[in-house]
Design a protein around this motif. Sequence first.
Motif, PDB file in Angstrom:
ATOM      1  N   ASP A  14       0.825  -1.205   0.000  1.00  0.00           N
ATOM      2  CA  ASP A  14       0.000   0.000   0.000  1.00  0.00           C
ATOM      3  C   ASP A  14       0.860   1.256   0.000  1.00  0.00           C
ATOM      4  O   ASP A  14       0.551   2.218  -0.693  1.00  0.00           O
ATOM      5  CB  ASP A  14      -0.936   0.017   1.212  1.00  0.00           C
ATOM      6  N   GLY A  15       1.934   1.226   0.759  1.00  0.00           N
ATOM      7  CA  GLY A  15       2.842   2.372   0.796  1.00  0.00           C
ATOM      8  C   GLY A  15       3.531   2.593  -0.533  1.00  0.00           C
ATOM      9  O   GLY A  15       3.692   3.721  -0.986  1.00  0.00           O
ATOM     10  N   GLN A  16       3.923   1.496  -1.185  1.00  0.00           N
ATOM     11  CA  GLN A  16       4.561   1.602  -2.501  1.00  0.00           C
ATOM     12  C   GLN A  16       3.580   2.137  -3.533  1.00  0.00           C
ATOM     13  O   GLN A  16       3.925   2.976  -4.358  1.00  0.00           O
ATOM     14  CB  GLN A  16       5.097   0.244  -2.951  1.00  0.00           C
ATOM     15  N   ARG A  17       2.351   1.649  -3.483  1.00  0.00           N
ATOM     16  CA  ARG A  17       1.327   2.105  -4.415  1.00  0.00           C
ATOM     17  C   ARG A  17       1.046   3.593  -4.218  1.00  0.00           C
ATOM     18  O   ARG A  17       0.914   4.342  -5.184  1.00  0.00           O
ATOM     19  CB  ARG A  17       0.048   1.284  -4.218  1.00  0.00           C
ATOM     20  N   LEU A  18       0.964   4.012  -2.971  1.00  0.00           N
ATOM     21  CA  LEU A  18       0.732   5.420  -2.655  1.00  0.00           C
ATOM     22  C   LEU A  18       1.890   6.272  -3.168  1.00  0.00           C
ATOM     23  O   LEU A  18       1.674   7.327  -3.764  1.00  0.00           O
ATOM     24  CB  LEU A  18       0.555   5.598  -1.150  1.00  0.00           C
ATOM     25  N   HIS A  19       3.113   5.786  -2.972  1.00  0.00           N
ATOM     26  CA  HIS A  19       4.289   6.529  -3.422  1.00  0.00           C
ATOM     27  C   HIS A  19       4.295   6.655  -4.954  1.00  0.00           C
ATOM     28  O   HIS A  19       4.577   7.722  -5.492  1.00  0.00           O
ATOM     29  CB  HIS A  19       5.560   5.848  -2.927  1.00  0.00           C
ATOM     30  N   LEU A  20       3.951   5.580  -5.655  1.00  0.00           N
ATOM     31  CA  LEU A  20       3.877   5.643  -7.120  1.00  0.00           C
ATOM     32  C   LEU A  20       2.790   6.599  -7.579  1.00  0.00           C
ATOM     33  O   LEU A  20       2.962   7.315  -8.568  1.00  0.00           O
ATOM     34  CB  LEU A  20       3.637   4.249  -7.716  1.00  0.00           C
ATOM     35  N   ASP A  21       1.674   6.645  -6.862  1.00  0.00           N
ATOM     36  CA  ASP A  21       0.605   7.593  -7.198  1.00  0.00           C
ATOM     37  C   ASP A  21       1.094   9.031  -7.050  1.00  0.00           C
ATOM     38  O   ASP A  21       0.789   9.892  -7.878  1.00  0.00           O
ATOM     39  CB  ASP A  21      -0.628   7.367  -6.326  1.00  0.00           C
ATOM     40  N   VAL A  22       1.859   9.280  -5.996  1.00  0.00           N
ATOM     41  CA  VAL A  22       2.420  10.621  -5.782  1.00  0.00           C
ATOM     42  C   VAL A  22       3.380  10.973  -6.919  1.00  0.00           C
ATOM     43  O   VAL A  22       3.337  12.076  -7.469  1.00  0.00           O
ATOM     44  CB  VAL A  22       3.132  10.704  -4.412  1.00  0.00           C
ATOM     45  N   LEU A  23       4.231  10.011  -7.299  1.00  0.00           N
ATOM     46  CA  LEU A  23       5.176  10.254  -8.391  1.00  0.00           C
ATOM     47  C   LEU A  23       4.447  10.492  -9.710  1.00  0.00           C
ATOM     48  O   LEU A  23       4.819  11.388 -10.476  1.00  0.00           O
ATOM     49  CB  LEU A  23       6.146   9.078  -8.525  1.00  0.00           C
ATOM     50  N   ARG A  24       3.408   9.715  -9.974  1.00  0.00           N
ATOM     51  CA  ARG A  24       2.632   9.917 -11.209  1.00  0.00           C
ATOM     52  C   ARG A  24       1.980  11.292 -11.233  1.00  0.00           C
ATOM     53  O   ARG A  24       1.981  11.971 -12.256  1.00  0.00           O
ATOM     54  CB  ARG A  24       1.563   8.837 -11.346  1.00  0.00           C
ATOM     55  N   SER A  25       1.405  11.707 -10.105  1.00  0.00           N
ATOM     56  CA  SER A  25       0.717  13.001 -10.065  1.00  0.00           C
ATOM     57  C   SER A  25       1.686  14.174 -10.231  1.00  0.00           C
ATOM     58  O   SER A  25       1.295  15.236 -10.705  1.00  0.00           O
ATOM     59  CB  SER A  25      -0.091  13.149  -8.781  1.00  0.00           C
ATOM     60  N   ALA A  26       2.935  13.975  -9.863  1.00  0.00           N
ATOM     61  CA  ALA A  26       3.924  15.042  -9.995  1.00  0.00           C
ATOM     62  C   ALA A  26       4.669  14.996 -11.323  1.00  0.00           C
ATOM     63  O   ALA A  26       5.409  15.930 -11.647  1.00  0.00           O
ATOM     64  CB  ALA A  26       4.923  14.963  -8.841  1.00  0.00           C
ATOM     65  N   LEU A  27       4.475  13.938 -12.118  1.00  0.00           N
ATOM     66  CA  LEU A  27       5.283  13.772 -13.330  1.00  0.00           C
ATOM     67  C   LEU A  27       4.999  14.836 -14.388  1.00  0.00           C
ATOM     68  O   LEU A  27       5.935  15.428 -14.931  1.00  0.00           O
ATOM     69  CB  LEU A  27       5.084  12.374 -13.921  1.00  0.00           C
ATOM     70  N   LEU A  28       3.741  15.100 -14.701  1.00  0.00           N
ATOM     71  CA  LEU A  28       3.448  16.078 -15.755  1.00  0.00           C
ATOM     72  C   LEU A  28       3.938  17.487 -15.385  1.00  0.00           C
ATOM     73  O   LEU A  28       4.541  18.160 -16.237  1.00  0.00           O
ATOM     74  CB  LEU A  28       1.963  16.062 -16.108  1.00  0.00           C
ATOM     75  N   PRO A  29       3.730  17.945 -14.142  1.00  0.00           N
ATOM     76  CA  PRO A  29       4.321  19.246 -13.790  1.00  0.00           C
ATOM     77  C   PRO A  29       5.854  19.231 -13.855  1.00  0.00           C
ATOM     78  O   PRO A  29       6.474  20.222 -14.243  1.00  0.00           O
ATOM     79  CB  PRO A  29       3.842  19.493 -12.354  1.00  0.00           C
TER      80      PRO A  29
END
Length: 81
Positions: A14-29
């Motif tokens: 769950d922590g890894q999934r959350l971290h990947l979600d954070v990275l994905r959300s920050a990728l386009l900016p």
Amino acid sequence: MTGSRHPTAQTGMDGQRLHLDVLRSALLPTVEFLSRRRADLIDTALIEDYVALNWMEWHGGSLRLTVTGRNVCAQLATRAK
């Protein structure tokens, strides 16, 4: 206290999934900063994570997207529509 954890501590999948979600959300900016040649505005921790995931790479002193990073961006852009 032995065996107790802080309730907000993220571990495991769950922590890894959350971290990947954070990275994905920050990728386009982040990519927008790169296109404006403002890599100085990107958090160093993000850069390290993107390089570790092979989404970005250092090339001649510049940071750029890899093929994998471009694919993730394309997926994110498709989801946003």
